[in-house]
Design a protein around this motif. Structure first.
Motif, PDB file in Angstrom:
ATOM      1  N   GLU A   9      -4.609   2.806 -14.225  1.00 47.32           N
ATOM      2  CA  GLU A   9      -5.269   1.430 -13.619  1.00 47.32           C
ATOM      3  C   GLU A   9      -4.181   0.499 -13.297  1.00 47.32           C
ATOM      4  O   GLU A   9      -4.245  -0.387 -12.334  1.00 47.32           O
ATOM      5  N   GLU A  10      -2.981   0.530 -13.857  1.00 44.99           N
ATOM      6  CA  GLU A  10      -2.034  -0.363 -13.279  1.00 44.99           C
ATOM      7  C   GLU A  10      -1.613   0.023 -11.638  1.00 44.99           C
ATOM      8  O   GLU A  10      -1.422  -0.975 -11.053  1.00 44.99           O
ATOM      9  N   LEU A  11      -1.412   1.299 -11.516  1.00 48.44           N
ATOM     10  CA  LEU A  11      -1.263   1.646 -10.025  1.00 48.44           C
ATOM     11  C   LEU A  11      -2.324   1.180  -9.349  1.00 48.44           C
ATOM     12  O   LEU A  11      -1.917   0.604  -8.044  1.00 48.44           O
ATOM     13  N   TRP A  12      -3.471   1.545  -9.526  1.00 45.44           N
ATOM     14  CA  TRP A  12      -4.982   0.947  -8.765  1.00 45.44           C
ATOM     15  C   TRP A  12      -4.607  -0.381  -8.552  1.00 45.44           C
ATOM     16  O   TRP A  12      -4.999  -0.821  -7.454  1.00 45.44           O
ATOM     17  N   SER A  13      -4.376  -1.163  -9.481  1.00 44.02           N
ATOM     18  CA  SER A  13      -4.520  -2.649  -9.110  1.00 44.02           C
ATOM     19  C   SER A  13      -3.465  -2.957  -8.402  1.00 44.02           C
ATOM     20  O   SER A  13      -3.388  -4.009  -7.950  1.00 44.02           O
ATOM     21  N   MET A  27      -1.635   9.259  -5.962  1.00 42.75           N
ATOM     22  CA  MET A  27      -1.260   8.106  -6.355  1.00 42.75           C
ATOM     23  C   MET A  27      -0.517   8.056  -7.656  1.00 42.75           C
ATOM     24  O   MET A  27       0.646   7.712  -7.766  1.00 42.75           O
ATOM     25  N   LEU A  28      -1.022   8.747  -8.605  1.00 40.18           N
ATOM     26  CA  LEU A  28      -0.391   8.796  -9.921  1.00 40.18           C
ATOM     27  C   LEU A  28       0.997   9.673  -9.793  1.00 40.18           C
ATOM     28  O   LEU A  28       2.053   9.165 -10.816  1.00 40.18           O
ATOM     29  N   ARG A  29       1.066  10.560  -9.010  1.00 44.83           N
ATOM     30  CA  ARG A  29       2.397  11.489  -8.787  1.00 44.83           C
ATOM     31  C   ARG A  29       3.512  10.771  -8.171  1.00 44.83           C
ATOM     32  O   ARG A  29       4.560  11.118  -8.295  1.00 44.83           O
ATOM     33  N   LEU A  38      10.055   4.581  -3.780  1.00 44.40           N
ATOM     34  CA  LEU A  38       9.826   3.316  -4.133  1.00 44.40           C
ATOM     35  C   LEU A  38       8.508   2.794  -3.323  1.00 44.40           C
ATOM     36  O   LEU A  38       8.311   2.934  -2.098  1.00 44.40           O
ATOM     37  N   PHE A  39       7.448   2.230  -4.160  1.00 42.35           N
ATOM     38  CA  PHE A  39       6.304   1.713  -3.672  1.00 42.35           C
ATOM     39  C   PHE A  39       6.043   0.350  -4.021  1.00 42.35           C
ATOM     40  O   PHE A  39       5.123  -0.213  -3.600  1.00 42.35           O
ATOM     41  N   LYS A  40       6.841  -0.294  -4.791  1.00 41.18           N
ATOM     42  CA  LYS A  40       6.651  -1.705  -5.020  1.00 41.18           C
ATOM     43  C   LYS A  40       7.499  -2.528  -4.097  1.00 41.18           C
ATOM     44  O   LYS A  40       8.778  -2.455  -4.174  1.00 41.18           O
ATOM     45  N   LYS A  41       6.972  -3.508  -3.328  1.00 42.44           N
ATOM     46  CA  LYS A  41       7.644  -4.408  -2.497  1.00 42.44           C
ATOM     47  C   LYS A  41       8.641  -5.134  -2.910  1.00 42.44           C
ATOM     48  O   LYS A  41       9.759  -5.202  -2.079  1.00 42.44           O
ATOM     49  N   LYS A  42       8.643  -5.872  -3.972  1.00 42.33           N
ATOM     50  CA  LYS A  42       9.710  -6.646  -4.555  1.00 42.33           C
ATOM     51  C   LYS A  42      10.763  -5.681  -4.910  1.00 42.33           C
ATOM     52  O   LYS A  42      12.037  -6.137  -4.398  1.00 42.33           O
ATOM     53  N   MET A  43      10.899  -4.295  -5.241  1.00 39.59           N
ATOM     54  CA  MET A  43      12.013  -3.707  -5.294  1.00 39.59           C
ATOM     55  C   MET A  43      12.786  -3.188  -4.309  1.00 39.59           C
ATOM     56  O   MET A  43      13.790  -3.425  -4.073  1.00 39.59           O
ATOM     57  N   MET A  44      11.723  -3.054  -3.345  1.00 37.65           N
ATOM     58  CA  MET A  44      12.503  -2.627  -1.797  1.00 37.65           C
ATOM     59  C   MET A  44      13.046  -3.821  -1.509  1.00 37.65           C
ATOM     60  O   MET A  44      14.371  -3.755  -1.173  1.00 37.65           O
ATOM     61  N   ASN A  45      12.420  -5.007  -1.677  1.00 41.32           N
ATOM     62  CA  ASN A  45      13.074  -6.007  -0.788  1.00 41.32           C
ATOM     63  C   ASN A  45      14.404  -6.463  -1.536  1.00 41.32           C
ATOM     64  O   ASN A  45      15.327  -7.248  -1.005  1.00 41.32           O
ATOM     65  N   PHE A  92      -0.154   8.644   0.091  1.00 33.93           N
ATOM     66  CA  PHE A  92       0.490   9.184  -1.197  1.00 33.93           C
ATOM     67  C   PHE A  92       0.819  10.663  -1.372  1.00 33.93           C
ATOM     68  O   PHE A  92       1.868  10.788  -1.674  1.00 33.93           O
ATOM     69  N   LYS A  93      -0.131  11.310  -0.720  1.00 31.10           N
ATOM     70  CA  LYS A  93       0.060  12.842  -0.574  1.00 31.10           C
ATOM     71  C   LYS A  93       1.477  13.008   0.393  1.00 31.10           C
ATOM     72  O   LYS A  93       2.369  14.010  -0.176  1.00 31.10           O
TER      73      LYS A  93
END
Length: 234
Positions: A9-13, A27-29, A38-45, A92-93
């Motif tokens: 749910e967290e990933l989906w949202s 997605m979950l993998r 890395l998939f969260k923009k803030k972390m990348m930035n 994702f894959k």
């Protein structure tokens, strides 16, 4: 099971705004490869100007836009342990397949970002990049304004790419190849230092790393591969 459902749910949202019906299992993998994806923009930035801290060394940084399932990135990272590599991919894959390949090789000089090539300036600092690989981008026939390699890309690289840095470009599309050569002729800060309309019959063939698309294309079609190296000269 409840914990896994919460993660889903967290990933989906994070990725989607609409309610969840079913989800891509890859997605979950993404969570299985914290050292490689890395998939969260803030972390990348937050790593902007600090990628050497992420990799733990001062090695030069090279980036590939559109890694696919990572064959090229994995192989070039193996060949050049003295360099760090960032790969951009959206699916994702493909991200998971690429990360898995690098993990199996225990490579510590690669990271994959779920990010678009148009967003380079959001997570790269001035002169943080030593090289850029663009392999077989969409030629956008009839909508050439959507191409990856155009004047706006070089405008971004004016700041991000070090002097002496190189953009490496491969395409099976002959007109795209010619258009890029013509474009570079108009740019003061860049020059073509090598190009060939038949990569696999050139002196570069021996060290060429074939992408997944390249393998498939060569197997199915008897078509030349175009290749250009463009250097930032000032």
């Amino acid at each position: 099971m409840e914990h896994k459902e919460k993660e889903i749910e967290e990933l989906w949202s994070y990725f989607f705004k609409k309610p969840r019906n079913n989800y891509n299992p890859y997605m979950l993998r993404l969570l299985d490869f914290p050292d490689y994806i890395l998939f969260k923009k803030k972390m990348m930035n937050d790593y902007k100007g600090k990628w050497k801290e992420f990799f733990g060394n001062d090695n030069p940084i090279y980036l590939e836009i559109g890694t696919g399932s990572g064959n090229f990135t994995k192989e070039i990272a193996k060949r050049h342990p003295e360099r760090n590599f960032i790969g951009l991919e959206l699916r994702f894959k493909r991200l998971c397949l690429a990360a898995s390949k690098c993990q199996k090789e225990s490579l510590n000089n690669v990271v994959f970002l779920r990010r678009r090539g148009e967003e380079l300036a959001e997570f790269l600092e001035k002169e943080e990049l030593s090289g850029l690989y663009i392999n077989f981008p969409d030629p956008w026939e009839g909508n050439e304004k959507n191409r990856m390699i155009q004047a706006s890309l070089f405008s971004s690289l004016d700041s991000l790419l070090k002097v002496g840095g190189i953009l490496f470009f491969k395409t099976d599309h002959d007109q795209y190849y010619q258009d890029v050569l013509t474009l570079v002729d108009t740019l003061e800060q860049y020059q073509v230092i090598y190009h060939t309309s038949d990569l696999h019959q050139s002196e570069k063939a021996e060290n060429n790393i074939k992408t997944e698309f390249e393998h498939l294309f060569l197997y199915k079609h008897n078509k030349n591969i175009n290749y250009i190296e463009i250097q930032k000269v000032k």
